[in-house]
Design a protein around this motif. Structure first.
Motif, short mmCIF file in Angstrom:
data_model
loop_
_atom_site.label_atom_id
_atom_site.label_comp_id
_atom_site.label_asym_id
_atom_site.label_seq_id
_atom_site.Cartn_x
_atom_site.Cartn_y
_atom_site.Cartn_z
N GLY A 21 0.82 -1.20 0.00
CA GLY A 21 0.00 0.00 0.00
C GLY A 21 0.86 1.25 0.00
N ASP A 23 1.70 4.75 1.73
CA ASP A 23 1.60 5.55 2.94
C ASP A 23 2.21 6.91 2.60
OD1 ASP A 23 2.09 6.85 5.33
OD2 ASP A 23 3.45 5.31 6.12
N ALA A 28 6.03 3.88 5.99
CA ALA A 28 5.68 2.47 5.80
C ALA A 28 5.28 2.25 4.35
CB ALA A 28 4.53 2.12 6.75
N THR A 52 -3.56 4.98 1.28
CA THR A 52 -4.00 5.32 2.63
C THR A 52 -3.87 6.83 2.82
OG1 THR A 52 -1.82 5.16 3.70
CG2 THR A 52 -3.12 3.12 3.53
N GLN A 54 -2.68 8.90 5.93
CA GLN A 54 -2.14 8.71 7.29
C GLN A 54 -0.91 9.56 7.49
OE1 GLN A 54 -0.18 4.86 8.22
NE2 GLN A 54 -0.45 4.35 6.06
N VAL A 121 0.04 -7.61 6.99
CA VAL A 121 -0.28 -6.32 7.61
C VAL A 121 -1.78 -6.27 7.89
CG1 VAL A 121 -0.30 -3.82 7.28
CG2 VAL A 121 1.62 -5.17 6.42
N ALA A 124 -2.52 -0.54 10.85
CA ALA A 124 -1.50 0.45 10.55
C ALA A 124 -0.58 0.63 11.76
CB ALA A 124 -2.14 1.78 10.19
N LEU A 130 -6.21 -2.19 8.60
CA LEU A 130 -5.81 -2.22 7.19
C LEU A 130 -6.25 -3.51 6.50
CD1 LEU A 130 -2.25 -0.57 7.17
CD2 LEU A 130 -4.34 0.34 6.18
N TYR A 210 8.20 3.11 16.12
CA TYR A 210 8.63 3.40 14.74
C TYR A 210 7.50 3.14 13.75
CZ TYR A 210 12.98 3.28 17.24
OH TYR A 210 13.96 3.52 18.17
N HIS A 211 7.52 3.89 12.67
CA HIS A 211 6.49 3.81 11.63
C HIS A 211 7.13 3.15 10.41
CE1 HIS A 211 2.67 5.42 9.97
NE2 HIS A 211 3.34 5.49 8.83
N GLY A 212 6.82 1.87 10.21
CA GLY A 212 7.36 1.19 9.04
C GLY A 212 8.49 0.23 9.34
N GLY A 214 8.15 -2.91 10.36
CA GLY A 214 7.80 -4.22 9.80
C GLY A 214 7.98 -4.26 8.30
N CYS A 215 7.62 -3.17 7.62
CA CYS A 215 7.80 -3.11 6.17
C CYS A 215 9.29 -3.16 5.81
CB CYS A 215 7.22 -1.82 5.60
SG CYS A 215 5.50 -1.53 6.03
N1 PLP Z 1 1.61 -0.89 4.73
C1 PLP Z 1 0.95 0.28 4.76
C2 PLP Z 1 0.37 0.85 3.52
C3 PLP Z 1 0.83 0.94 5.94
O1 PLP Z 1 0.19 2.10 5.95
C4 PLP Z 1 1.39 0.38 7.14
C5 PLP Z 1 1.29 1.06 8.40
O2 PLP Z 1 0.76 2.11 8.56
C6 PLP Z 1 2.06 -0.83 7.06
C7 PLP Z 1 2.14 -1.42 5.83
C8 PLP Z 1 2.69 -1.49 8.25
O3 PLP Z 1 3.53 -0.65 8.94
P1 PLP Z 1 4.59 -1.24 9.97
O4 PLP Z 1 5.78 -1.67 9.20
O5 PLP Z 1 4.92 -0.09 10.89
O6 PLP Z 1 3.94 -2.38 10.67
#
Ligand code: PLP
Length: 264
Positions: A21, A23, A28, A52, A54, A121, A124, A130, A210-212, A214-215
């Protein structure tokens, strides 16, 4: 006109295909994937599953891509490029999730060992849904059984199936990340694989949220798998890359910190 589509060319450098997705904050989603892969020196291509609204503090809304256009983008890309790994992030809708499964099956017909990293995922980084139940169903029925590696955190894992069920259903390796479930000074990520193989990765807990992250981790795993690493080695290197990105995180908004994935 070529005799065979470029996808079959063993000589062309491979491209990591990210189905993620968007962001707009850049922390992320697909921007995280592209930045992480760039830092690893890996070419990437992307199919956007959803848009998204956000920032570092909250999710406004999510709009899934149109499945027909998504399929058209996939078709036109795959007739031209050699894919070296696939990374799945947020999927947007069950229709897009099913298209993702079709893309994987299509590529695996010619490349049976093509690495596929599934980051399931569900919410968010800042909270906010999500994935609905229909997306979770396609994840369980179609996508996780195709995964070379899945990277759920504890709360995502609880909404899926027990690790032993996911592994019995075809998911080859499962990396259960620990950041969201413990509060101690050390975090322990567990990698479970074929024949009950178990690897534990202990890391010092970093301050902040942290934001992202996991990605960053999942796309770095895909990048290292594309380079030919084994799953345990790809995970070890990707965790190291993610740790460095988080150690150098920046406060670009007023909420969660942004991983710094700059090439170094
Ligand atoms: N993918 C999208 C489009 C997102 O908006 C998000 C989180 O907002 C994620 C994946 C996962 O984020 P994270 O890596 O922080 O879990």
């Amino acid at each position: 006109m070529q005799d065979k589509p470029a996808t079959h060319s063993p000589t062309r450098p491979g491209v990591v295909l990210c189905l993620s997705g968007h962001d707009p904050s850049g922390g992320a989603g697909v921007q995280a994937d592209i930045e992480a892969l760039l830092a690893l020196g890996q070419p990437s291509a992307s199919l956007i599953t959803c848009l998204t609204a956000q920032n570092s503090q909250r999710l406004g809304s999510m709009q899934a891509a149109d499945p027909g256009r998504f399929r058209e983008q996939a078709d036109i890309l795959l007739e031209d490029m050699h894919i070296s790994a696939i990374k799945l992030g947020a999927l947007g809708s069950s229709d897009i999730a099913r298209e993702a499964a079709n893309i994987i099956r299509q590529l695996r017909a010619d490349q049976p060992t093509l690495p596929v990293v599934v980051d399931p995922v569900l919410v968010a980084a800042s909270g906010g849904k999500l994935a609905d139940d229909a997306v979770i169903e396609v994840l369980l029925e179609d996508l996780l059984p195709l995964a070379s590696l899945a990277t759920p955190n504890h709360s995502e894992a609880q909404q899926l199936q027990p690790p032993e069920v996911l592994l019995a259903n075809g998911c080859q390796w499962l990396l259960l990340t620990d950041t969201d479930s413990s509060t101690g000074a050390t975090i322990t990520h567990q990698l479970q694989g074929p024949d009950a193989t178990l690897h534990s990765f202990n890391l010092p807990r970093l301050p902040g949220i942290y934001h992202g992250s996991g990605c960053t981790l999942a796309s770095a795993c895909a990048g290292y798998l594309a380079l030919g690493e084994t799953v345990p080695e790809a995970v070890r290197k990707a965790l190291d890359f993610t740790r460095r990105s988080l150690e150098q995180a920046r406060d670009l908004g007023h909420g969660q910190r942004f991983p710094n994935r700059s090439p170094r």
